[in-house]
Design a protein around this motif. Structure first.
Motif, PDB file in Angstrom:
ATOM      1  N   SER A 195      33.650 -51.147  31.248  1.00  0.00           N
ATOM      2  CA  SER A 195      34.953 -50.985  32.286  1.00  0.00           C
ATOM      3  C   SER A 195      34.922 -52.670  32.786  1.00  0.00           C
ATOM      4  CB  SER A 195      34.253 -50.402  33.823  1.00  0.00           C
ATOM      5  OG  SER A 195      34.610 -49.094  33.312  1.00  0.00           O
ATOM      6  N   LYS A 196      33.706 -53.366  33.082  1.00  0.00           N
ATOM      7  CA  LYS A 196      34.048 -54.930  33.562  1.00  0.00           C
ATOM      8  C   LYS A 196      34.860 -55.482  32.195  1.00  0.00           C
ATOM      9  CE  LYS A 196      30.746 -56.169  36.580  1.00  0.00           C
ATOM     10  NZ  LYS A 196      29.490 -56.898  36.565  1.00  0.00           N
ATOM     11  N   ALA A 197      35.193 -55.181  30.881  1.00  0.00           N
ATOM     12  CA  ALA A 197      35.594 -56.005  29.960  1.00  0.00           C
ATOM     13  C   ALA A 197      37.334 -55.177  29.954  1.00  0.00           C
ATOM     14  CB  ALA A 197      35.124 -55.857  28.964  1.00  0.00           C
ATOM     15  N   GLY A 198      37.737 -54.514  31.081  1.00  0.00           N
ATOM     16  CA  GLY A 198      38.687 -54.331  31.289  1.00  0.00           C
ATOM     17  C   GLY A 198      39.166 -52.663  29.934  1.00  0.00           C
ATOM     18  N   LEU A 199      38.001 -51.827  29.648  1.00  0.00           N
ATOM     19  CA  LEU A 199      38.618 -51.127  28.591  1.00  0.00           C
ATOM     20  C   LEU A 199      38.792 -49.416  30.087  1.00  0.00           C
ATOM     21  CD1 LEU A 199      35.965 -51.200  26.123  1.00  0.00           C
ATOM     22  CD2 LEU A 199      38.962 -51.805  25.922  1.00  0.00           C
ATOM     23  N   GLY A 200      39.094 -48.497  29.588  1.00  0.00           N
ATOM     24  CA  GLY A 200      39.412 -47.407  30.413  1.00  0.00           C
ATOM     25  C   GLY A 200      39.671 -46.081  29.416  1.00  0.00           C
ATOM     26  N   THR A 201      39.919 -45.417  29.879  1.00  0.00           N
ATOM     27  CA  THR A 201      40.001 -43.842  28.887  1.00  0.00           C
ATOM     28  C   THR A 201      41.155 -43.184  29.804  1.00  0.00           C
ATOM     29  OG1 THR A 201      39.092 -42.379  28.343  1.00  0.00           O
ATOM     30  CG2 THR A 201      38.594 -42.743  30.665  1.00  0.00           C
ATOM     31  N   GLY A 202      41.812 -42.098  28.720  1.00  0.00           N
ATOM     32  CA  GLY A 202      42.881 -41.602  29.391  1.00  0.00           C
ATOM     33  C   GLY A 202      42.223 -40.076  29.334  1.00  0.00           C
ATOM     34  N   LEU A 203      41.721 -39.791  28.984  1.00  0.00           N
ATOM     35  CA  LEU A 203      40.138 -38.676  29.019  1.00  0.00           C
ATOM     36  C   LEU A 203      39.907 -38.112  30.165  1.00  0.00           C
ATOM     37  CD1 LEU A 203      38.633 -39.159  25.864  1.00  0.00           C
ATOM     38  CD2 LEU A 203      40.741 -38.063  25.916  1.00  0.00           C
ATOM     39  N   PRO A 204      40.205 -37.163  30.664  1.00  0.00           N
ATOM     40  CA  PRO A 204      39.448 -36.031  32.240  1.00  0.00           C
ATOM     41  C   PRO A 204      37.703 -36.653  32.104  1.00  0.00           C
ATOM     42  CG  PRO A 204      39.954 -34.680  31.100  1.00  0.00           C
ATOM     43  CD  PRO A 204      40.713 -35.726  30.111  1.00  0.00           C
ATOM     44  N   SER A 205      37.101 -36.488  32.905  1.00  0.00           N
ATOM     45  CA  SER A 205      35.537 -36.476  32.464  1.00  0.00           C
ATOM     46  C   SER A 205      35.889 -34.945  32.969  1.00  0.00           C
ATOM     47  CB  SER A 205      34.881 -37.159  33.780  1.00  0.00           C
ATOM     48  OG  SER A 205      35.536 -36.811  35.326  1.00  0.00           O
TER      49      SER A 205
END
Length: 184
Positions: free
Chosen positions: A100-110
């Protein structure tokens, strides 16, 4: 008057050397030009070789592009591969803090619900614990590519996602990584 003629003589010797150097530069090295020569397809490499002690998960870059992340799972190289349902569950847990610190994310619900994976005749059906019809394309691709790499069939398998609201049409990862079959 002699001192003035000495530089003039040196200048006369310099001009022919300059002309020869310019001629050499203009003519190249004597190699004739040629047309396009067919030499086969481009070289390919396996950018992310599958190993039983690493997972390939797909998250989203800050620009929304699919980005592979390798995670170590265990030290034992002889251990059996992690089941696809477990790999998808790890994906649904989202990026780790350093990712996350590197800027990665997700489009999925947890989700804390179970993931079921069934495979038959070249199709992998993944039943998820949330509705799938409203997922954005990149979120669908996150699951499809993660599952395809977990199965070791990067673009050979058709992945069908199912949820409480129905089923999506079959999809393929399509070579999300350099060196995969569709980018060859």
């Amino acid at each position: 008057m002699r001192p003035r003629s000495a530089p003039a003589a040196a200048g006369r010797r310099f001009v022919p050397a300059l002309v020869c150097a310019a001629a050499a530069l203009l003519t190249g090295c004597g190699v004739p030009g040629s047309g396009v020569v067919e030499a086969g397809g481009p070289a390919t490499v396996e950018a992310f070789p599958g190993t039983p002690n690493r997972l390939t998960l797909f998250f989203l870059s800050p620009e929304g592009r699919l980005t592979p992340v390798l995670r170590a799972t265990r030290d034992d190289a002889q251990a059996p591969p992690v089941a696809t349902a477990q790999v998808v569950t790890v994906l649904l847990d989202g990026p780790e803090p350093q990712e996350s610190k590197a800027g990665l994310g997700t489009g999925l619900p947890s989700s804390a619900g179970p993931v079921d994976v069934a495979s038959s005749r070249g199709t992998i059906r993944i039943t998820l614990p949330f509705p799938v019809r409203r997922l954005k394309d990149n979120a669908v691709r996150q699951i499809v590519c993660t599952a395809a790499y977990a199965e070791g069939r990067e673009d050979a398998a058709a992945i069908v996602l199912a949820g409480g609201d129905g089923t999506l049409p079959p999809a393929r990862c399509g070579g999300a990584l350099p060196g995969t079959a569709s980018s060859r």
